[in-house]
Design an enzyme around this catalytic site. Structure first.
Site, PDB file in Angstrom:
ATOM      1  N   ASN A  19       1.065  -1.061   0.005  1.00 45.36           N
ATOM      2  CA  ASN A  19       0.087   0.245  -0.023  1.00 45.36           C
ATOM      3  C   ASN A  19       1.036   1.048   0.366  1.00 45.36           C
ATOM      4  O   ASN A  19       1.997   0.604   0.036  1.00 45.36           O
ATOM      5  CB  ASN A  19      -0.848   0.449   1.055  1.00 45.36           C
TER       6      ASN A  19
ATOM      7  N   LYS B 173       2.268   3.300   2.330  1.00 44.54           N
ATOM      8  CA  LYS B 173       2.798   3.935   3.542  1.00 44.54           C
ATOM      9  C   LYS B 173       3.857   2.878   3.147  1.00 44.54           C
ATOM     10  O   LYS B 173       4.712   3.004   3.806  1.00 44.54           O
ATOM     11  CB  LYS B 173       1.698   3.080   4.846  1.00 44.54           C
ATOM     12  N   GLU B 174       3.541   1.590   2.627  1.00 46.14           N
ATOM     13  CA  GLU B 174       4.557   0.459   2.784  1.00 46.14           C
ATOM     14  C   GLU B 174       5.458   0.532   1.638  1.00 46.14           C
ATOM     15  O   GLU B 174       7.018   0.150   1.437  1.00 46.14           O
ATOM     16  CB  GLU B 174       4.245  -1.093   2.485  1.00 46.14           C
TER      17      GLU B 174
ATOM     18  N   ASP C  89      -6.651  -7.883   2.342  1.00 47.15           N
ATOM     19  CA  ASP C  89      -7.066  -9.079   2.062  1.00 47.15           C
ATOM     20  C   ASP C  89      -7.817  -9.560   1.015  1.00 47.15           C
ATOM     21  O   ASP C  89      -7.653 -10.252   0.465  1.00 47.15           O
ATOM     22  CB  ASP C  89      -7.763  -9.895   3.712  1.00 47.15           C
TER      23      ASP C  89
END
Length: 486
Positions: free
Chosen positions: A199, A201-202, A269
């Protein structure tokens, strides 16, 4: 592009951090006299499989099969997870039970529909070597039996470097693509994966670029591909959609489809589950990413740890086609697809309506009939006379518009969920295949004159009539045109 009806033969192996999600809901109307903290009066408590277990639920909801492998504690939460997953069709669990760590549990406290506190019960250190050995003994024989492998990483210690490298190596050996939803910054440990799905932030944590704009997302994706031995990357960007990059390919930006965001819990997920199932069904990576994006738009409109069903996804993909996409064909003239479509709707408890006609030159009488019909059901199927059938019924020179064009116009309407061509003079055979809950026809027919009325009523269904709009018909339109009055 692959359709949800293609998913039933797909087998997915899901490995990762298994959790239990608990939601404690209530009302908060006062502050504690013991300190400046809110007091919640609990109204309800619910729990769902979370983390990798939620990925498995999503896979099964799509109609595919999933084998879920992970680690749980010898505790009440682990037992609850086993019971919940045991009730999910098409999910098989293969757990390692640990005496040294608890089952990862997230408890969310919800007051006035707002999350006010989350409590995590977990141990995030890597699992022991003995637990790695036991986990690999379960995993390795399963890899050749599945079409695709999903690694669901929540940084809770199950996906160690040894586990990951061994799984990816075995996946490449058996030509099984490995898809990773990473949480750790050490992306190098996933070298050899087919796709990673970080995502925003990752992504920033790894390459130092926040993918706020399409250009920033491209730069971030290119940096990931340059630095790590990953085949492709799908950056999930919340309300900005997704960006897909593949080695030696052009960046693809996919617009977000969510109409209203209610809860983002578990959206990642859903993305990786749909991505894996679509790839397992033979979709290209780009098509799989687009399908996953559509599914994400559905699930964020739901409350809590939710899933997306095959019929929900089918409907959403159909709507995408109406606005110019190429997800689904405009018409469906196949009994297998008809059966799969209706079975999915019935599984979801949806009321199916049916109406029919030639719909040669669409006019306001048609649109009002279709709007009326859709108000009385959850999904509306339109039976459409094909060209030969129209010619027999209306005579030479008809239809004015060919069947595929008539079907495409109908499918572009928000009232219509599916269009099926039929070649007979009446739609009786189609009605008998569909067994609709409600049959709708114009009021120029008495109910005892409506084809299929007896059949639908014998099944306990309804037959409704709609008052036709005076002077509005295809024949009248053609006559006025020929008289020069249009």
């Amino acid at each position: 592009m692959q359709r949800p009806t293609d998913f039933v033969s797909v087998n997915v192996l899901c490995i990762g951090d298994i959790m239990l999600d608990r939601f404690v809901s209530g009302s908060v109307n006062r502050i504690s006299p013991e300190g400046p903290v809110p007091v919640m009066s609990v109204v309800s408590e619910k729990e769902f499989p979370g983390g990798a277990a939620n990925v498995a639920r999503n896979i099964a909801a799509l109609g595919a099969r999933c084998t879920l492998v992970g680690v749980v504690g010898v505790d009440e939460a682990g037992g609850a997870l086993g019971r919940h997953l045991g009730a999910v069709d098409r999910v098989t669990s293969a757990f390692v039970q640990s005496n040294s760590r608890p089952t990862s549990t997230k408890i969310r406290f919800i007051g006035q529909n707002q999350q006010i506190l989350r409590v995590d019960i977990e141990q995030s250190s890597p699992i022991s070597q003995a637990e790695e050995d036991e986990l690999l003994d379960k995993i390795l024989p399963l890899i050749p039996l599945h079409h695709v492998i999903v690694l669901s990483d929540y940084a809770k210690g199950v996906l160690t470097k040894r586990i990951v490298s061994t799984v990816i190596e075995a996946g490449r050996k058996f030509q099984r693509p490995v898809i990773v939803d990473p949480k750790v910054a050490d992306i190098a440990m996933f070298s050899g994966a087919a796709i990673i799905t970080p995502n925003q932030k990752e992504t920033q944590n790894v390459v130092g670029i926040w993918p706020v704009s399409d250009l920033d997302a491209e730069r971030a994706g290119e940096a990931l591909l340059d630095r790590f031995e990953i085949d492709s990357v799908l950056i999930t960007r919340a309300e900005r959609g997704m960006t897909f990059l593949e080695r030696n390919g052009s960046p693809i930006h996919i617009k977000a489809e969510a109409r209203e965001v209610f809860d983002v819990v578990g959206a990642g997920d859903t993305v990786i589950a749909v991505l894996g199932v679509a790839l397992g069904a033979g979709a290209s990576k780009e098509d799989a990413a687009r399908i996953a994006n559509t599914a994400a738009g559905i699930v964020v409109g739901k409350k809590g740890t939710a899933t997306v069903s095959g019929s929900e996804l089918h409907d959403a993909l159909s709507r995408a086609n109406r606005t110019g996409g190429s997800v689904l064909s405009a018409t469906i003239d196949n009994s297998d697809e008809l059966h799969a479509l209706i079975s999915g709707w019935r599984k979801d408890g949806l009321k199916i309506g049916f109406t029919n006609g030639c719909f040669d030159i669409l006019h306001v009488g048609h649109t009002r009939l279709l709007e009326f019909a859709r108000r009385h059901c959850d999904r509306l199927i339109v039976g459409l006379n094909n060209d030969d059938s129209v010619q027999r019924l209306k005579g030479p020179g008809r239809p004015i518009n060919p069947e595929l064009e008539r079907a495409e116009v109908l499918r572009s309407m928000s009232f219509v969920d599916a269009v099926f061509l039929f070649s007979e003079d009446t739609p009786l055979k189609l009605i008998e295949k569909i067994s609709p809950d409600v049959l709708i026809k114009g009021a120029d027919y008495a109910i005892n004159q409506i084809v299929g009325a007896d059949f639908v009523q014998s099944l306990g269904g309804e037959v409704l009539t709609f008052e036709i709009v005076p002077g509005k018909s295809t024949t009248a339109t053609i006559n006025r045109s020929q008289a020069g009055k249009v």
